[in-house]
Design an enzyme around this catalytic site. Structure first.
Site, PDB file in Angstrom:
ATOM      1  N   GLY A   1     -20.907 -18.110 -13.991  1.00 45.04           N
ATOM      2  CA  GLY A   1     -21.337 -17.661 -12.672  1.00 45.04           C
ATOM      3  C   GLY A   1     -22.108 -18.707 -11.895  1.00 45.04           C
TER       4      GLY A   1
ATOM      5  N   GLY B   1     -13.046 -11.003 -11.749  1.00 45.74           N
ATOM      6  CA  GLY B   1     -12.224  -9.935 -12.313  1.00 45.74           C
ATOM      7  C   GLY B   1     -12.392  -8.660 -11.511  1.00 45.74           C
TER       8      GLY B   1
ATOM      9  N   TYR C   1       0.829  -1.206   0.000  1.00 44.30           N
ATOM     10  CA  TYR C   1       0.000   0.000   0.000  1.00 44.30           C
ATOM     11  C   TYR C   1       0.864   1.258   0.000  1.00 44.30           C
ATOM     12  CZ  TYR C   1      -4.267  -2.684   0.754  1.00 44.30           C
ATOM     13  OH  TYR C   1      -5.333  -3.548   0.596  1.00 44.30           O
TER      14      TYR C   1
ATOM     15  N   GLU D   1      -7.685  -7.445   5.737  1.00 36.44           N
ATOM     16  CA  GLU D   1      -6.851  -8.498   5.155  1.00 36.44           C
ATOM     17  C   GLU D   1      -6.042  -9.222   6.225  1.00 36.44           C
ATOM     18  OE1 GLU D   1      -4.873  -6.119   2.205  1.00 36.44           O
ATOM     19  OE2 GLU D   1      -6.827  -5.668   1.306  1.00 36.44           O
TER      20      GLU D   1
END
Length: 398
Positions: A276, A391, A98, A140
């Site tokens: 999907g 994506g 980051y 995270e």
């Protein structure tokens, strides 16, 4: 929450930054990959860089986050942050990256906006960035802890135990840990990342939903060969189609993803199109074990019956649930549509949607936009409609 001094600055400059964000991100990625070519080679999806989707996703997420901070002080778009955090964790993103992004992003902002980036403007947008970045870093870190992994250390070697052709462009691969240790137990609807080394030495990563039940002894992923007219074919999907065979070893992440069925006994709608369908298979298997009497409406749209991967399996899974119904639409059908199917595009508006339904969507963006819009018009609250994007997340719908 934005500080009092930053809020009016962001409100005033958001239209200008938003209007220039695609130019900013174009320049940002150029700077980033010039300084760190290994990130393009081994972390970022080169296909999404080539078609511009990653740039749009970054632009949309930053603008959406800043807009929420200004318009809804004290809140933040947690659904958007959760999707990004799960994707980052599946890639092994770490906190130090980051800082790298910050350096090159703010250099790009200064280059594009020039003298408009006064010290107060720079400070305000710096605050936005770090509010978003620190929220993601915390999410995270928690995901890594839940996976029993050090930050970024999510990879394991998996043996391909079976390969099955589902359609001409879709294969399924069954996976077990190469070291023989037990598999982590995923939540139904989650995905894993697969990292492959390509002929040019790049190690590219893609995500694939787990189509196995959470308690099965082997994971199963389903890979659709990506072919987009006018663009290069999918590097990883084509590599797996051409090379992955039983007995091979793949590098696979721990399971991540937040499109998972909430506990309870309320009615569910599982709506998918094309590939999907994959997370829906795991969800249906899990429902059959955890609450087989739960009301479930399953909707699937595809190009044709021959293109519908796992078609027979979907029929069997729905038939095994006493209060489940299946609605299928195919765009192209030779002759009369098969029994129980309709020709054309999925039409949620024609279905009986029960009160208090929770919906889960997965498929191409146009399909999900249409279905979500129909559900909202039918009275479902926005928080009851969840979705997964394969994506970059180009649709910030909450």
């Amino acid at each position: 929450m934005l500080s009092e001094q930053a809020t009016p600055v962001i409100r005033e400059t958001l239209p200008a930054v938003g209007g220039a964000i695609e130019e900013i991100t174009e320049l940002f990625y150029g700077k980033l990959f010039t300084a760190h070519p290994e990130l393009l080679r081994d972390l970022f999806n080169r296909g999404n860089q080539a078609n511009g989707e990653q740039k749009k996703a970054l632009a949309g997420s930053i603008a959406a986050f800043a807009g929420v901070l200004v318009e809804h002080p004290g809140t933040r778009p947690d659904a958007m942050l959760a999707r990004i955090a799960h994707k980052h964790a599946s890639l092994g993103v770490t906190a130090d990256q980051y800082k790298i992004v910050h350096t090159h992003l703010f250099a790009a902002i200064a280059d594009v906006l020039g003298d408009a980036v006064t010290p107060p403007v720079a400070a305000a947008w710096d605050e936005v960035y770090w509010l978003m970045a620190n929220a993601l870093i915390a999410l995270e870190s928690r995901l890594y802890q839940q996976a029993g992994a050090a930050d970024g250390e999510v990879w394991q070697e998996m043996a391909v135990t079976e390969r099955r052709t589902e359609t001409p462009d879709v294969v399924s691969l069954a996976l077990r840990r190469a070291d023989g240790r037990p598999l982590a137990v995923p939540r139904a609807g989650q995905y894993v990342s697969v990292r492959v080394e390509l002929p040019d030495g790049a190690r590219q990563i893609r995500q694939y939903s787990l189509t196995s039940a959470p308690d099965e002894a082997a994971w199963r992923i389903t890979v659709k060969r990506v072919r987009d007219e006018g663009l290069p074919d999918g590097e990883v999907s084509c590599h797996l189609h051409e090379h992955a065979q039983a007995g091979d070893t793949l590098t696979v992440s721990a399971p991540f993803g937040d499109l998972v069925v909430a506990p309870g006994d309320g009615p569910l709608l599982l709506a998918s199109a094309g590939i999907g369908v994959t997370p829906m298979l795991a969800m249906l298997k899990d429902i059959a074990v955890s609450d087989p009497t739960r009301p479930v409406t399953v909707v699937h749209a595809d190009r044709s019956p021959a293109d519908h991967a796992h078609r027979e399996e979907l029929h069997k899974l729905v038939a095994a649930l006493p209060d489940a119904t299946l609605h299928l639409w195919y765009e192209h059908v030779d002759g009369p549509p098969p029994a129980g199917t309709s020709a054309g595009h999925a039409d949620i508006a024609a279905l009986d949607i029960r009160a208090h339904t929770t919906a889960y969507l997965c498929g191409p963006l146009p399909f999900m936009r249409t279905v979500r819009g129909d559900l909202l018009r039918r009275g479902l609250p926005a928080e009851a409609v969840h979705y997964e994007v394969f994506g970059p997340d180009l649709w910030i719908a909450g």
